[in-house]
Design an enzyme around this catalytic site. Structure first.
Site, PDB file in Angstrom:
ATOM      1  N   HIS A  92       0.885  -1.266   0.220  1.00 30.79           N
ATOM      2  CA  HIS A  92      -0.131   0.092  -0.045  1.00 30.79           C
ATOM      3  C   HIS A  92       0.819   1.434  -0.011  1.00 30.79           C
ATOM      4  CE1 HIS A  92      -3.395   2.807   1.073  1.00 30.79           C
ATOM      5  NE2 HIS A  92      -2.440   3.440   1.833  1.00 30.79           N
ATOM      6  N   GLU A  93       1.867   1.348   0.942  1.00 34.87           N
ATOM      7  CA  GLU A  93       2.986   2.563   1.040  1.00 34.87           C
ATOM      8  C   GLU A  93       3.458   2.582  -0.418  1.00 34.87           C
ATOM      9  OE1 GLU A  93       2.223   4.455   3.168  1.00 34.87           O
ATOM     10  OE2 GLU A  93       1.030   3.299   4.245  1.00 34.87           O
ATOM     11  N   HIS A  96       1.702   4.596  -2.986  1.00 35.44           N
ATOM     12  CA  HIS A  96       1.949   5.940  -3.142  1.00 35.44           C
ATOM     13  C   HIS A  96       2.859   6.312  -3.836  1.00 35.44           C
ATOM     14  CE1 HIS A  96      -1.564   6.501  -0.438  1.00 35.44           C
ATOM     15  NE2 HIS A  96      -0.856   5.879   0.761  1.00 35.44           N
ATOM     16  N   HIS A 100       3.249   8.582  -7.152  1.00 33.85           N
ATOM     17  CA  HIS A 100       4.018   9.979  -7.185  1.00 33.85           C
ATOM     18  C   HIS A 100       4.763   9.619  -8.727  1.00 33.85           C
ATOM     19  CE1 HIS A 100       7.612  12.274  -5.240  1.00 33.85           C
ATOM     20  NE2 HIS A 100       7.008  13.016  -5.938  1.00 33.85           N
TER      21      HIS A 100
END
Length: 219
Positions: A92-93, A96, A100
């Site tokens: 999940h992280e 991100h 980006h």
């Protein structure tokens, strides 16, 4: 009436938080072949992201991606754990980080709002307090405070598509990469869905309080 709404959201927030903790503990017992750190590094590598570092941070579920420092920061319970819960959080992280890389519009908007929202959150209570004191002579001050709080509400709602999209990217990659199978994919999706609910409740709670402030200022 308003207190009933606030208490309801507080109870919902507690229920969602406890549900997330239960699922994280449950799925932390289900093994996968890679640690959270290894999952994160593999996902970044397979997306061609070579300038993001995976680090370990203290705390429980303190995992986050920092676009300024380009780091995926995993909590101690995720970084070294080879479980479905750790894999889901780590992916999940990294979702991100992928956002980006591809310049995902909601993430760009949320990032742009961060300094403004931080400033507003620092001063909003003081502005609103002064707005109450000087309400009869300078009612606009209270309205400025409401506008400052509205920025936090906007931030909360902009965060929703960012978090949901990161989870969708995570689950899809976990399956495509072979880290999870059919059963563990469902577990990963369930854990991330519970995490998303915390953002939904927070956003709706913020909106309810904003409406309360707006209605209160018109009395």
């Amino acid at each position: 009436m308003y207190w009933i709404i606030f208490i309801t959201f507080a109870i919902l927030s507690l229920i969602v938080s406890q549900s997330l903790d239960r699922k994280f503990k449950k799925y932390s017992q289900v093994a996968v072949p890679m640690t959270g750190k290894e999952v994160a590094e593999k996902m970044l590598r397979e997306h061609g992201i070579m300038d993001v570092t995976v680090t370990c941070v203290k705390g429980h579920l303190t995992d986050h991606y920092n676009p300024q420092t380009k780091t995926v920061n995993l909590s101690e319970g995720v970084y070294s754990s080879a479980s479905i819960a750790a894999a889901a959080v780590a992916a999940h992280e990294c979702g991100h980080a992928v956002q980006h890389q591809v310049e995902y519009a909601p993430l760009k908007m949320r990032t742009a709002l961060v300094p403004v929202v931080n400033f507003a959150n620092k001063w909003v209570m003081w502005v609103m307090l002064l707005g109450v004191v000087f309400f009869e002579t300078f009612p606009q001050l209270f309205e400025i405070g409401i506008a400052m709080y509205a920025l936090s509400t906007l931030f909360a709602f902009v965060t929703l598509p960012v978090e949901i999209n990161a989870s969708e990217r995570a689950v899809q990659w976990l399956q495509e990469s072979g880290v999870v199978d059919g059963e563990t994919r469902t577990m990963a999706a369930s854990a991330l869905r519970s995490a998303a609910y915390t953002y939904v409740v927070a956003a709706l709670g913020s909106l309810a309080y904003l409406l309360y402030l707006i209605l209160g200022s018109r009395r």
